[in-house]
Design a protein around this motif. Structure first.
Motif, PDB file in Angstrom:
ATOM      1  N   GLU A 142      85.807  50.496 125.537  1.00 30.82           N
ATOM      2  CA  GLU A 142      85.094  51.783 125.618  1.00 30.82           C
ATOM      3  C   GLU A 142      85.110  52.489 124.265  1.00 30.82           C
ATOM      4  OE1 GLU A 142      87.034  53.883 128.741  1.00 30.82           O
ATOM      5  OE2 GLU A 142      86.367  52.477 130.299  1.00 30.82           O
ATOM      6  N   ARG A 143      86.229  52.373 123.567  1.00 34.28           N
ATOM      7  CA  ARG A 143      86.381  53.040 122.276  1.00 34.28           C
ATOM      8  C   ARG A 143      85.440  52.477 121.216  1.00 34.28           C
ATOM      9  NH1 ARG A 143      91.739  51.937 119.476  1.00 34.28           N
ATOM     10  NH2 ARG A 143      90.902  51.788 117.387  1.00 34.28           N
ATOM     11  N   VAL A 144      85.175  51.170 121.265  1.00 30.06           N
ATOM     12  CA  VAL A 144      84.351  50.533 120.225  1.00 30.06           C
ATOM     13  C   VAL A 144      82.908  50.319 120.664  1.00 30.06           C
ATOM     14  CG1 VAL A 144      86.403  49.386 119.305  1.00 30.06           C
ATOM     15  CG2 VAL A 144      84.939  48.161 120.943  1.00 30.06           C
ATOM     16  N   ALA A 145      82.585  50.687 121.891  1.00 33.01           N
ATOM     17  CA  ALA A 145      81.233  50.464 122.415  1.00 33.01           C
ATOM     18  C   ALA A 145      80.196  51.156 121.535  1.00 33.01           C
ATOM     19  CB  ALA A 145      81.140  50.970 123.850  1.00 33.01           C
ATOM     20  N   GLY A 146      79.140  50.418 121.200  1.00 31.52           N
ATOM     21  CA  GLY A 146      78.050  50.979 120.430  1.00 31.52           C
ATOM     22  C   GLY A 146      78.276  51.032 118.932  1.00 31.52           C
ATOM     23  N   LYS A 147      79.453  50.678 118.482  1.00 26.77           N
ATOM     24  CA  LYS A 147      79.731  50.698 117.046  1.00 26.77           C
ATOM     25  C   LYS A 147      79.306  49.383 116.399  1.00 26.77           C
ATOM     26  CE  LYS A 147      83.598  53.951 117.296  1.00 26.77           C
ATOM     27  NZ  LYS A 147      84.997  54.245 116.914  1.00 26.77           N
ATOM     28  N   GLU A 148      79.021  49.460 115.110  1.00 24.16           N
ATOM     29  CA  GLU A 148      78.679  48.257 114.375  1.00 24.16           C
ATOM     30  C   GLU A 148      79.845  47.280 114.415  1.00 24.16           C
ATOM     31  OE1 GLU A 148      77.219  46.968 109.863  1.00 24.16           O
ATOM     32  OE2 GLU A 148      77.395  49.089 110.447  1.00 24.16           O
ATOM     33  N   VAL A 175      89.690  37.869 121.065  1.00 22.29           N
ATOM     34  CA  VAL A 175      90.408  39.087 120.659  1.00 22.29           C
ATOM     35  C   VAL A 175      89.506  39.955 119.788  1.00 22.29           C
ATOM     36  CG1 VAL A 175      92.364  39.992 119.335  1.00 22.29           C
ATOM     37  CG2 VAL A 175      92.685  38.029 120.856  1.00 22.29           C
ATOM     38  N   LEU A 176      88.819  39.327 118.833  1.00 24.24           N
ATOM     39  CA  LEU A 176      87.907  40.068 117.959  1.00 24.24           C
ATOM     40  C   LEU A 176      86.791  40.717 118.778  1.00 24.24           C
ATOM     41  CD1 LEU A 176      87.515  37.614 114.927  1.00 24.24           C
ATOM     42  CD2 LEU A 176      89.042  39.597 115.126  1.00 24.24           C
ATOM     43  N   GLU A 177      86.248  39.996 119.721  1.00 31.15           N
ATOM     44  CA  GLU A 177      85.168  40.541 120.540  1.00 31.15           C
ATOM     45  C   GLU A 177      85.635  41.739 121.339  1.00 31.15           C
ATOM     46  OE1 GLU A 177      82.816  36.268 121.113  1.00 31.15           O
ATOM     47  OE2 GLU A 177      84.126  37.041 122.698  1.00 31.15           O
ATOM     48  N   MET A 178      86.827  41.665 121.918  1.00 31.27           N
ATOM     49  CA  MET A 178      87.376  42.815 122.648  1.00 31.27           C
ATOM     50  C   MET A 178      87.535  44.018 121.739  1.00 31.27           C
ATOM     51  SD  MET A 178      90.235  41.330 125.319  1.00 31.27           S
ATOM     52  CE  MET A 178      91.054  40.140 124.234  1.00 31.27           C
ATOM     53  N   ALA A 179      87.830  43.756 120.452  1.00 31.81           N
ATOM     54  CA  ALA A 179      88.095  44.825 119.492  1.00 31.81           C
ATOM     55  C   ALA A 179      86.836  45.352 118.824  1.00 31.81           C
ATOM     56  CB  ALA A 179      89.067  44.316 118.424  1.00 31.81           C
ATOM     57  N   GLY A 180      85.672  44.857 119.209  1.00 28.98           N
ATOM     58  CA  GLY A 180      84.436  45.330 118.623  1.00 28.98           C
ATOM     59  C   GLY A 180      84.122  44.706 117.292  1.00 28.98           C
ATOM     60  N   ALA A 181      84.460  43.427 117.127  1.00 28.69           N
ATOM     61  CA  ALA A 181      84.192  42.704 115.886  1.00 28.69           C
ATOM     62  C   ALA A 181      83.632  41.333 116.227  1.00 28.69           C
ATOM     63  CB  ALA A 181      85.464  42.587 115.056  1.00 28.69           C
ATOM     64  N   ALA A 266      94.114  43.111 120.526  1.00 21.72           N
ATOM     65  CA  ALA A 266      92.775  43.694 120.439  1.00 21.72           C
ATOM     66  C   ALA A 266      92.848  45.174 120.086  1.00 21.72           C
ATOM     67  CB  ALA A 266      92.031  43.490 121.755  1.00 21.72           C
ATOM     68  N   GLU A 267      93.814  45.853 120.641  1.00 18.36           N
ATOM     69  CA  GLU A 267      94.008  47.273 120.344  1.00 18.36           C
ATOM     70  C   GLU A 267      94.293  47.480 118.855  1.00 18.36           C
ATOM     71  OE1 GLU A 267      96.290  50.649 122.815  1.00 18.36           O
ATOM     72  OE2 GLU A 267      97.627  49.115 121.994  1.00 18.36           O
ATOM     73  N   ARG A 268      95.155  46.633 118.297  1.00 21.19           N
ATOM     74  CA  ARG A 268      95.495  46.757 116.874  1.00 21.19           C
ATOM     75  C   ARG A 268      94.310  46.390 115.989  1.00 21.19           C
ATOM     76  NH1 ARG A 268      97.529  43.457 112.803  1.00 21.19           N
ATOM     77  NH2 ARG A 268      98.370  44.730 111.111  1.00 21.19           N
ATOM     78  N   VAL A 269      93.601  45.324 116.338  1.00 27.74           N
ATOM     79  CA  VAL A 269      92.440  44.934 115.546  1.00 27.74           C
ATOM     80  C   VAL A 269      91.392  46.045 115.572  1.00 27.74           C
ATOM     81  CG1 VAL A 269      90.532  43.299 115.328  1.00 27.74           C
ATOM     82  CG2 VAL A 269      92.835  42.466 115.819  1.00 27.74           C
ATOM     83  N   ALA A 270      91.193  46.667 116.718  1.00 28.83           N
ATOM     84  CA  ALA A 270      90.240  47.775 116.805  1.00 28.83           C
ATOM     85  C   ALA A 270      90.639  48.909 115.868  1.00 28.83           C
ATOM     86  CB  ALA A 270      90.145  48.277 118.242  1.00 28.83           C
ATOM     87  N   ASP A 271      91.931  49.183 115.770  1.00 21.98           N
ATOM     88  CA  ASP A 271      92.409  50.209 114.838  1.00 21.98           C
ATOM     89  C   ASP A 271      92.067  49.850 113.393  1.00 21.98           C
ATOM     90  OD1 ASP A 271      93.497  51.707 116.888  1.00 21.98           O
ATOM     91  OD2 ASP A 271      95.528  50.907 116.631  1.00 21.98           O
ATOM     92  N   LEU A 272      92.126  48.541 113.078  1.00 19.50           N
ATOM     93  CA  LEU A 272      91.878  48.089 111.707  1.00 19.50           C
ATOM     94  C   LEU A 272      90.392  48.082 111.356  1.00 19.50           C
ATOM     95  CD1 LEU A 272      94.373  45.071 111.544  1.00 19.50           C
ATOM     96  CD2 LEU A 272      94.685  47.346 110.542  1.00 19.50           C
ATOM     97  N   VAL A 273      89.575  47.603 112.268  1.00 20.01           N
ATOM     98  CA  VAL A 273      88.150  47.438 111.938  1.00 20.01           C
ATOM     99  C   VAL A 273      87.315  48.671 112.272  1.00 20.01           C
ATOM    100  CG1 VAL A 273      88.316  44.941 112.212  1.00 20.01           C
ATOM    101  CG2 VAL A 273      87.534  46.330 114.134  1.00 20.01           C
ATOM    102  N   HIS A 274      87.858  49.545 113.121  1.00 23.63           N
ATOM    103  CA  HIS A 274      87.176  50.795 113.460  1.00 23.63           C
ATOM    104  C   HIS A 274      88.162  51.954 113.277  1.00 23.63           C
ATOM    105  CE1 HIS A 274      83.687  48.688 115.003  1.00 23.63           C
ATOM    106  NE2 HIS A 274      84.467  47.946 115.768  1.00 23.63           N
ATOM    107  N   PRO A 275      88.594  52.227 112.056  1.00 22.65           N
ATOM    108  CA  PRO A 275      89.632  53.236 111.830  1.00 22.65           C
ATOM    109  C   PRO A 275      89.166  54.661 112.080  1.00 22.65           C
ATOM    110  CG  PRO A 275      88.743  52.462 109.737  1.00 22.65           C
ATOM    111  CD  PRO A 275      88.151  51.582 110.802  1.00 22.65           C
ATOM    112  N   GLU A 276      87.862  54.875 112.106  1.00 21.97           N
ATOM    113  CA  GLU A 276      87.366  56.239 112.279  1.00 21.97           C
ATOM    114  C   GLU A 276      87.575  56.726 113.703  1.00 21.97           C
ATOM    115  OE1 GLU A 276      84.318  53.353 113.405  1.00 21.97           O
ATOM    116  OE2 GLU A 276      85.503  53.613 111.603  1.00 21.97           O
TER     117      GLU A 276
END
Length: 276
Positions: A142-148, A175-181, A266-276
């Motif tokens: 949900e957090r990374v939905a719609g982001k590049e 894992v990357l896919e779950m994290a929005g990458a 996935a949670e940690r990767v999301a923090d790294l690739v979508h830090p905003e």
């Protein structure tokens, strides 16, 4: 998985961990008998186990340094065994080349937990655990939905200075896919680890590079820093986007396995690739 199912008191021994037990269950591992190498058959049987749980299937063969015996042999002695579904072969003793990793998903992990819970008499806890993991995955998605979705390479540093990457069929891709990458090498599907030239790395120019640091029971993410420094110091990669922008991060091999660590990874990767 045993710790997560609330059955730590049943463990008579653990061995051959790739990293520290993931944080919610790390305390449960403290004080449990541990050996860095796999025990030989005699040592295993000396612990008088009723049940042997393995994360991969090569242990259940009659040859090799990383084997204890076949599952049939153990069953004849009254010792039952279990291999996590992502690496469970169709016949005793086969290597994971017999498995199609592209078919493995978090649903595979959830089914494993439910099945193991039934076998070990922890069915209610297994359902609770599945719900907890599903909720964690949903929160990340949900957090990374719609982001590049940035392009990410998971890099294995080899001793000779060359590199391999986690391919599209490796669970790291999930894992990357779950994290929005997206996996920058996701189109490679012949095997899980693929050797690539530095020219290929430069040509694909991933936005982010993750290491694949392994293997010791003491390892945490911080132990991936030497791998990070090796990549950053490689003059051939100096002009790559990830190196130039300081987006090379430590990551554990254990965190790209199909298991209960994956949602935390996935949670940690999301923090790294979508830090905003």
């Amino acid at each position: 998985m045993v710790h997560a199912l609330g059955l730590s008191d049943r463990l008579v021994g653990t061995a051959f961990l790739d990293a520290q037990v993931v944080e919610p269950y790390a305390a449960a591992q403290q004080g449990k008998p541990y050996t860095a190498d796999l025990p030989q058959r005699e040592a295993l049987l000396a612990a008088n186990p009723d049940f042997v749980l393995a994360g991969y299937n090569n242990v259940f063969t009659t040859t090799g340094d990383e084997s204890i015996s076949t599952r049939a042999d153990l069953a004849a002695l009254g010792v039952q065994s279990w291999i996590n579904a992502p690496l469970c072969p169709s016949a005793d003793g086969l290597s994971d080349e017999a498995i199609d990793p592209a078919q493995v998903s978090m649903e595979t992990v959830y089914a494993d937990l439910r099945s193991l819970g039934r076998v070990l008499g922890a069915q209610q806890r297994s359902e609770e655990l599945v719900a907890e993991l599903q909720a964690k995955v949903a929160t990340v998605q949900e957090r990374v939905a719609g982001k590049e979705r940035p392009q990410v390479a998971i890099l294995l540093n080899d001793d000779d200075g060359s590199y391999r990457v986690a391919s599209g069929i490796d669970f790291g891709t999930r894992v990357l896919e779950m994290a929005g990458a997206e996996n920058a090498f996701g189109d490679l599907t012949e095997r899980r680890h693929v050797a690539v030239s530095k020219e290929e790395l430069i040509a694909r120019d991933p936005d982010v590079i993750l290491t694949s640091t392994c293997c010791d029971a003491s390892y945490t993410v911080a132990d991936g820093e030497p791998d990070v420094q090796q990549i950053r110091a490689d003059p051939a990669l100096a002009g790559s986007t990830a190196v130039r922008e300081g987006r090379v991060y430590p990551f554990l091999f254990a965190d790209r396995a199909a298991g209960i660590r994956a949602p935390y990874a996935a949670e940690r990767v999301a923090d790294l690739v979508h830090p905003e």
